[in-house]
Design a protein around this motif. Structure first.
Motif, short mmCIF file in Angstrom:
data_model
loop_
_atom_site.label_atom_id
_atom_site.label_comp_id
_atom_site.label_asym_id
_atom_site.label_seq_id
_atom_site.Cartn_x
_atom_site.Cartn_y
_atom_site.Cartn_z
N ASN A 395 0.84 -1.20 0.00
CA ASN A 395 0.00 0.00 0.00
C ASN A 395 0.87 1.25 0.00
OD1 ASN A 395 0.87 -0.69 2.67
ND2 ASN A 395 -0.59 0.80 3.50
N ARG A 396 0.35 2.31 -0.57
CA ARG A 396 1.00 3.62 -0.61
C ARG A 396 2.29 3.63 -1.44
NH1 ARG A 396 0.20 5.56 5.74
NH2 ARG A 396 -1.99 4.91 5.88
N GLN A 397 2.51 2.57 -2.21
CA GLN A 397 3.66 2.55 -3.11
C GLN A 397 3.21 2.89 -4.53
OE1 GLN A 397 6.66 -0.55 -2.80
NE2 GLN A 397 5.69 -1.34 -0.92
N ILE A 398 4.18 3.15 -5.39
CA ILE A 398 3.92 3.44 -6.81
C ILE A 398 4.51 2.31 -7.64
CG2 ILE A 398 4.39 5.00 -8.72
CD1 ILE A 398 4.41 7.30 -6.76
N PHE A 399 3.68 1.65 -8.42
CA PHE A 399 4.10 0.57 -9.30
C PHE A 399 3.66 0.91 -10.72
CE2 PHE A 399 3.31 -1.43 -5.16
CZ PHE A 399 4.52 -2.09 -4.96
N MET A 400 4.51 0.56 -11.67
CA MET A 400 4.12 0.77 -13.06
C MET A 400 4.85 -0.27 -13.92
SD MET A 400 2.18 2.41 -15.08
CE MET A 400 1.71 3.85 -14.13
#
Length: 454
Positions: A395-400
């Motif tokens: 949670n609260r992370q950035i994934f792409m």
């Protein structure tokens, strides 16, 4: 038939995704090794520089040792000659003692003669006195004898005085000679010590000469070793350069293969997604339905919050991601985070529990930010446990990734893709996910995702 083709395409996409993940990890390792190799090459350059200095130093050392050997040899010869002369002088000084003692014997003999002369002078004087007495008794007849007697006394007196003077001078000469002998004896003692030191110095000089010879031998051995090491360093540098070029070429080929696999994965995913939209029921249909139902529930929840004022549009679309201090991997907060944790996470937990194959349900905004996640993936981070945090504090992370980006940018009611879930440190898990677009107030917010294992 189209359904079967789509499923096979999905399997191909899954295999491509897994292979691409492997190649990605391989590329990452090659790149990491390339960095280490570059550092090693830098160290080798420094080592080569040091080796060159060592070669020069060894050559100078060898030259110095030869000069030192020559100087020591010349000095040893000169010192040996000087020590021989000093030893001869000491021996000469030592020999003076015997001669001086012979001189004392002569002085003593002369002194004895002087004493005898004094005794004779005294006897002669007494004889002159007696002769004068007898001449006085004889009168005129012995007058000439009286004159002779007087002359005898006078000569006897002079002889006595001369004997006394000679005795005094011989005494002074004896004292001076004994004082000289005392000094000579002290010098002789010193001379004997000097002789011992000369012998020690001679031995020391011989040892120094031997050490210098050994030093020269070691210097020559060092020069030989440094020359050999210089050749080895040169060969190693050449090998590292060749290996570095080969590693760079290999990394390039792996990257090309990875790109090609990702393209193939994209094509297979397109076929999978097309088959999923064909209207035929497949093993993915149930999860597509779960995703559409979940997206509809989340949409109703957020729209109700917007209408009630519990959530503002600016908070919903907030892209000002504020880093959470000391988080690793980095976590962020924005205007939606608190509402998502409070209101959205329970829905995600419930929807994830619908099927044991579902890995997790989540929300993803247009920048890949996950404001919340299921409870099992929203644990507080552990300090120094990056891998654990990557998997259990998502949670609260950035994934792409490429498939998520395609779903964010694509047009459609849903997207069915196979993709690699990043677990950190080059670890991936191949999932099949259904992405459903989320729109609020006519504006694309992001996606609702259901990830599951096939």
């Amino acid at each position: 038939m189209l359904t079967d083709l789509g499923e096979r395409s999905g399997d191909i996409a899954l295999q491509c995704s897994e292979t691409a993940g492997f190649l990605g990890e391989l590329t990452r390792r090659i790149q990491a090794d390339s960095v280490l190799l570059s550092q090693l090459q830098s160290n080798m350059e420094a080592l080569a520089g040091s080796q060159n200095e060592s070669v020069v130093a060894a050559q100078e050392l060898s030259l110095t040792s030869r000069r030192a050997a020559r100087i020591i040899a010349e000095g040893h010869e000169a010192i040996t000659q000087s020590l021989a002369q000093v030893a001869g002088l000491v021996e000469h000084v030592t020999g003076l003692e015997g001669r001086l003692r012979q001189f004392l014997d002569v002085i003593e003999a002369v002194g004895g003669i002087s004493d005898q002369l004094g005794a004779i002078a005294r006897q002669t004087r007494l004889l002159g006195v007696n002769a004068a007495i007898e001449a006085a008794r004889g009168g005129e007849a012995t007058q000439g004898f009286a004159v002779v007697a007087d002359e005898i006394r006078r000569l006897a007196g002079q002889a006595g005085d001369s004997a006394a003077s000679v005795g005094d001078k011989l005494g002074q000469l004896d004292r001076d000679a004994r004082h000289l002998i005392s000094g000579v004896e002290a010098n002789i003692v010193r001379g004997r010590h000097v002789s011992a030191h000369i012998d020690t110095l001679s031995v020391t000089m011989a040892e120094i000469a031997s050490l210098v010879t050994q030093f020269g031998d070691r210097s020559n051995a060092i020069v030989t070793c440094t020359d050999e090491a210089d050749a080895d360093v040169g060969a190693l540098r050449q090998g590292l350069t060749s290996f570095s070029q080969s590693a760079a070429e290999s990394a390039g080929r792996v990257e090309v293969a990875k790109v090609q696999l990702e393209q193939l994965e994209g094509m297979a995913n397109d076929m999978l997604n097309t088959a999923a939209h064909g209207g035929h029921r497949t093993r993915n249909s149930r999860y597509i339905a779960y995703a559409e139902e979940g997206a509809e529930e989340i949409s109703r929840l957020i729209e109700a919050a917007l209408q009630s004022g519990e959530l503002s549009p600016s908070a919903l679309f907030d892209a000002n991601y504020r880093p959470i201090l000391a988080s690793d991997p980095p976590q962020y907060e924005n205007g939606l985070t608190a509402f998502a944790d409070r209101a959205v996470r329970p829905v995600l937990d419930r929807r994830t529990a619908q099927d044991e194959a579902i890995v997790g349900c989540c929300l993803i905004d247009m920048n890949g930010y996950l404001p919340t996640h299921i409870t099992a993936r929203s644990h507080p981070q552990r300090e120094g446990a990056r891998n654990w945090n990557m998997e259990h504090a998502r949670n609260r992370q950035i994934f792409m990734d490429s498939q998520t980006r395609r779903a964010l940018d694509g047009d459609g009611d849903f997207f069915l893709f196979t993709y690699r879930q990043d677990l950190g440190e080059g670890r991936y898990r191949a999932l099949r996910s259904v992405f459903v677009p989320l729109l609020f107030n006519g504006r694309r917010w992001g996606l609702y995702e259901v990830g599951y294992l096939i």
